[in-house]
Design a protein around this motif. Structure first.
Motif, PDB file in Angstrom:
ATOM      1  N   TYR A  43      10.430  14.027 -12.413  1.00 16.39           N
ATOM      2  CA  TYR A  43       9.828  15.340 -12.621  1.00 16.39           C
ATOM      3  C   TYR A  43       9.537  16.007 -11.281  1.00 16.39           C
ATOM      4  O   TYR A  43       9.381  15.367 -10.246  1.00 16.39           O
ATOM      5  CB  TYR A  43       8.551  15.257 -13.454  1.00 16.39           C
ATOM      6  CG  TYR A  43       7.358  14.656 -12.744  1.00 16.39           C
ATOM      7  CD1 TYR A  43       6.566  15.412 -11.891  1.00 16.39           C
ATOM      8  CD2 TYR A  43       6.996  13.323 -12.954  1.00 16.39           C
ATOM      9  CE1 TYR A  43       5.468  14.868 -11.244  1.00 16.39           C
ATOM     10  CE2 TYR A  43       5.900  12.767 -12.323  1.00 16.39           C
ATOM     11  CZ  TYR A  43       5.146  13.541 -11.460  1.00 16.39           C
ATOM     12  OH  TYR A  43       4.070  12.997 -10.811  1.00 16.39           O
ATOM     13  N   VAL A 103       8.601  25.981 -10.480  1.00 14.84           N
ATOM     14  CA  VAL A 103       9.365  24.866 -11.024  1.00 14.84           C
ATOM     15  C   VAL A 103       8.433  23.952 -11.812  1.00 14.84           C
ATOM     16  O   VAL A 103       7.362  23.578 -11.320  1.00 14.84           O
ATOM     17  CB  VAL A 103      10.071  24.061  -9.920  1.00 14.84           C
ATOM     18  CG1 VAL A 103      10.777  22.828 -10.499  1.00 14.84           C
ATOM     19  CG2 VAL A 103      11.062  24.925  -9.162  1.00 14.84           C
ATOM     20  N   MET A 153       9.936  21.020 -13.993  1.00 10.04           N
ATOM     21  CA  MET A 153      11.212  20.513 -14.472  1.00 10.04           C
ATOM     22  C   MET A 153      11.210  19.000 -14.614  1.00 10.04           C
ATOM     23  O   MET A 153      10.607  18.288 -13.807  1.00 10.04           O
ATOM     24  CB  MET A 153      12.309  20.950 -13.487  1.00 10.04           C
ATOM     25  CG  MET A 153      13.705  20.465 -13.792  1.00 10.04           C
ATOM     26  SD  MET A 153      14.084  18.852 -13.011  1.00 10.04           S
ATOM     27  CE  MET A 153      14.007  19.267 -11.289  1.00 10.04           C
ATOM     28  N   LYS A 161      14.055  15.896 -15.023  1.00 10.81           N
ATOM     29  CA  LYS A 161      15.470  15.518 -14.957  1.00 10.81           C
ATOM     30  C   LYS A 161      15.662  14.175 -15.654  1.00 10.81           C
ATOM     31  O   LYS A 161      14.975  13.203 -15.349  1.00 10.81           O
ATOM     32  CB  LYS A 161      15.949  15.432 -13.514  1.00 10.81           C
ATOM     33  CG  LYS A 161      17.423  15.035 -13.390  1.00 10.81           C
ATOM     34  CD  LYS A 161      17.903  15.073 -11.957  1.00 10.81           C
ATOM     35  CE  LYS A 161      17.377  13.913 -11.146  1.00 10.81           C
ATOM     36  NZ  LYS A 161      17.960  13.873  -9.780  1.00 10.81           N
ATOM     37  N   PHE A 192      18.590  18.729 -17.189  1.00 10.27           N
ATOM     38  CA  PHE A 192      17.415  19.369 -16.593  1.00 10.27           C
ATOM     39  C   PHE A 192      16.712  20.202 -17.668  1.00 10.27           C
ATOM     40  O   PHE A 192      17.335  21.059 -18.306  1.00 10.27           O
ATOM     41  CB  PHE A 192      17.825  20.268 -15.429  1.00 10.27           C
ATOM     42  CG  PHE A 192      18.566  19.545 -14.336  1.00 10.27           C
ATOM     43  CD1 PHE A 192      17.879  18.954 -13.297  1.00 10.27           C
ATOM     44  CD2 PHE A 192      19.955  19.459 -14.358  1.00 10.27           C
ATOM     45  CE1 PHE A 192      18.551  18.285 -12.286  1.00 10.27           C
ATOM     46  CE2 PHE A 192      20.638  18.791 -13.356  1.00 10.27           C
ATOM     47  CZ  PHE A 192      19.936  18.196 -12.320  1.00 10.27           C
ATOM     48  N   GLY A 229      13.217  22.649 -18.603  1.00 11.17           N
ATOM     49  CA  GLY A 229      12.040  23.365 -18.152  1.00 11.17           C
ATOM     50  C   GLY A 229      12.328  24.455 -17.139  1.00 11.17           C
ATOM     51  O   GLY A 229      13.448  24.943 -17.003  1.00 11.17           O
ATOM     52  N   GLN A 270      13.192  25.695 -13.695  1.00 13.75           N
ATOM     53  CA  GLN A 270      13.969  25.002 -12.672  1.00 13.75           C
ATOM     54  C   GLN A 270      14.689  25.978 -11.757  1.00 13.75           C
ATOM     55  O   GLN A 270      14.867  27.156 -12.078  1.00 13.75           O
ATOM     56  CB  GLN A 270      15.000  24.089 -13.330  1.00 13.75           C
ATOM     57  CG  GLN A 270      15.930  24.811 -14.284  1.00 13.75           C
ATOM     58  CD  GLN A 270      16.693  23.855 -15.190  1.00 13.75           C
ATOM     59  OE1 GLN A 270      17.634  23.225 -14.730  1.00 13.75           O
ATOM     60  NE2 GLN A 270      16.277  23.744 -16.443  1.00 13.75           N
ATOM     61  N   LEU A 296      13.608  29.625 -16.680  1.00 15.80           N
ATOM     62  CA  LEU A 296      13.247  28.652 -17.709  1.00 15.80           C
ATOM     63  C   LEU A 296      14.426  28.408 -18.635  1.00 15.80           C
ATOM     64  O   LEU A 296      15.010  29.352 -19.179  1.00 15.80           O
ATOM     65  CB  LEU A 296      12.054  29.171 -18.519  1.00 15.80           C
ATOM     66  CG  LEU A 296      11.490  28.258 -19.604  1.00 15.80           C
ATOM     67  CD1 LEU A 296      10.981  26.953 -19.026  1.00 15.80           C
ATOM     68  CD2 LEU A 296      10.359  28.980 -20.350  1.00 15.80           C
ATOM     69  N   THR A 352      19.513  29.812 -19.540  1.00 20.38           N
ATOM     70  CA  THR A 352      18.146  30.216 -19.224  1.00 20.38           C
ATOM     71  C   THR A 352      17.807  31.555 -19.868  1.00 20.38           C
ATOM     72  O   THR A 352      18.667  32.249 -20.399  1.00 20.38           O
ATOM     73  CB  THR A 352      17.965  30.341 -17.699  1.00 20.38           C
ATOM     74  OG1 THR A 352      18.896  31.300 -17.185  1.00 20.38           O
ATOM     75  CG2 THR A 352      18.209  28.998 -17.018  1.00 20.38           C
ATOM     76  N   TYR A 374      11.703  33.409 -12.985  1.00 18.92           N
ATOM     77  CA  TYR A 374      10.459  32.677 -13.225  1.00 18.92           C
ATOM     78  C   TYR A 374       9.212  33.553 -13.184  1.00 18.92           C
ATOM     79  O   TYR A 374       8.139  33.115 -13.604  1.00 18.92           O
ATOM     80  CB  TYR A 374      10.326  31.530 -12.221  1.00 18.92           C
ATOM     81  CG  TYR A 374      10.091  31.940 -10.783  1.00 18.92           C
ATOM     82  CD1 TYR A 374       8.827  31.852 -10.218  1.00 18.92           C
ATOM     83  CD2 TYR A 374      11.125  32.382  -9.970  1.00 18.92           C
ATOM     84  CE1 TYR A 374       8.597  32.199  -8.898  1.00 18.92           C
ATOM     85  CE2 TYR A 374      10.920  32.732  -8.659  1.00 18.92           C
ATOM     86  CZ  TYR A 374       9.660  32.636  -8.125  1.00 18.92           C
ATOM     87  OH  TYR A 374       9.443  32.989  -6.806  1.00 18.92           O
TER      88      TYR A 374
END
Length: 323
Positions: free
Chosen positions: A72, A93, A95, A97, A106, A108, A110, A143, A161, A166
């Motif tokens: 993470y 971020v 995220m 992985k 991946f 979240g 990122q 996101l 996304t 973001y």
């Protein structure tokens, strides 16, 4: 009510970062913590121009491997927002992985995959953003969900996304598809070698109640590092509302010794290729000096010349603190 002073703004920034750090330390006690601060002094050389100290960016990152297959990363970003605040904290971020047999998944908030390879080749994010980011061809983070996989010397990634970046909430039901592929060494700021690749994004949007169109971005790039030199070239196009723009960018850094390098970058930007008077050229030239571990100073000259009108010239003394 009195207007906030620069001293008060700086104090609020430090307090906000301290609060975020303390909260993060409690929530992520096992995490590896790192941070960056981009600070500069800018002198505008035009008549009546101002000079000022600025905090351009402050990042605080927490990351850790939960297990052999799960990693993470959480990054807080303090910068300006559309509301006019100079120092606002954003979650850039958040995220996770997951390593699988099909590749790395991946999840979240990122980093976007559109220009990360080129950013590694440029290697001076604290001096200037990449062209795709600076001229709003792509956000730097968003996101969604992504998949990354390597096939020998070829590294690929695909992201789905929201599309707004973001700092913005999703505003429609459409999603953005971003694909990035690179052949060769993707981190030329750390290893010698060469690379070449392609970035593509497609984002639908509602033109009106009956019509849906796409914002299309495509970029090709190449880079090389070796014998003390690191340089790259990129060409990008963006089509939206039947208007096509393009960016041509070339940059290079030559290492004189372990502490001192010289650098230069040229961006040629055209917001509408069907017109002859809306282009601009931006030049950055300077030196990069590593004072000590974690501290870098880079004095640069900036020149921005539109096809019509007077050029904008400035001297910027850039600082980067890393911990």
């Amino acid at each position: 009510m009195a207007a906030p002073t620069k001293g008060n703004t700086m104090k609020k920034t430090i307090i906000s970062l301290s609060f975020i750090y303390l909260l993060s330390t409690v929530l992520f006690a096992e995490s590896e913590t790192s941070g960056k601060v981009f600070f500069n002094h800018s002198t505008d050389l035009t008549e009546g121009g101002m000079n000022a100290f600025n905090i351009k960016r402050a990042y605080l990152t927490l990351a850790n491997d939960i297990s052999e297959s799960v990693f993470y990363k959480v990054t807080y970003d303090m910068g300006s927002n559309d509301g006019g605040s100079a120092h606002t904290a954003f979650l850039k971020v958040a995220m996770v992985k997951l390593k699988t047999n099909f590749g790395d998944v991946f999840l979240g908030m990122q980093g976007m995959n559109m220009f990360k390879t080129m950013e590694n080749t440029w290697g001076h994010r604290f001096i200037a953003k990449m062209p795709m980011d600076a001229y709003e061809y792509s956000a730097s983070a968003d996101l969604g969900i992504g998949l990354g996989r390597s096939f020998g010397p070829v590294s690929t990634s695909a992201l789905i996304t929201n599309g707004g970046g973001y700092k913005k909430a999703e505003s429609d039901s459409h999603k953005k598809l971003s694909i990035h592929a690179v052949y060769g060494e993707s981190k030329l700021n750390k290893k010698d070698g060469f690379n070449g690749g392609l970035s593509i994004s497609i984002e639908p949007y509602d033109k009106d109640s009956l019509t849906t169109k796409n914002t299309n971005v495509m970029g090709i790039f190449s880079g090389y590092a070796g014998n003390g030199f690191r340089g790259g070239f990129e060409f990008e196009t963006k089509t939206q509302d039947d208007v096509s723009g393009q960016i041509i960018s070339a940059y290079g850094t030559y290492k004189l010794n372990d502490k001192l390098s010289i650098l230069a970058r040229l961006d040629q930007v055209d917001t509408d290729t069907s017109k002859n008077d809306d282009g601009a050229q931006a030049i950055i030239a300077g030196v990069h000096y590593s004072v000590a571990k974690g501290l870098t100073i880079a004095p640069t000259i900036r020149v921005r010349g539109p096809e019509e009108g007077d050029s904008e010239n400035s001297i910027v003394l850039n600082f980067q603190f890393k911990f």
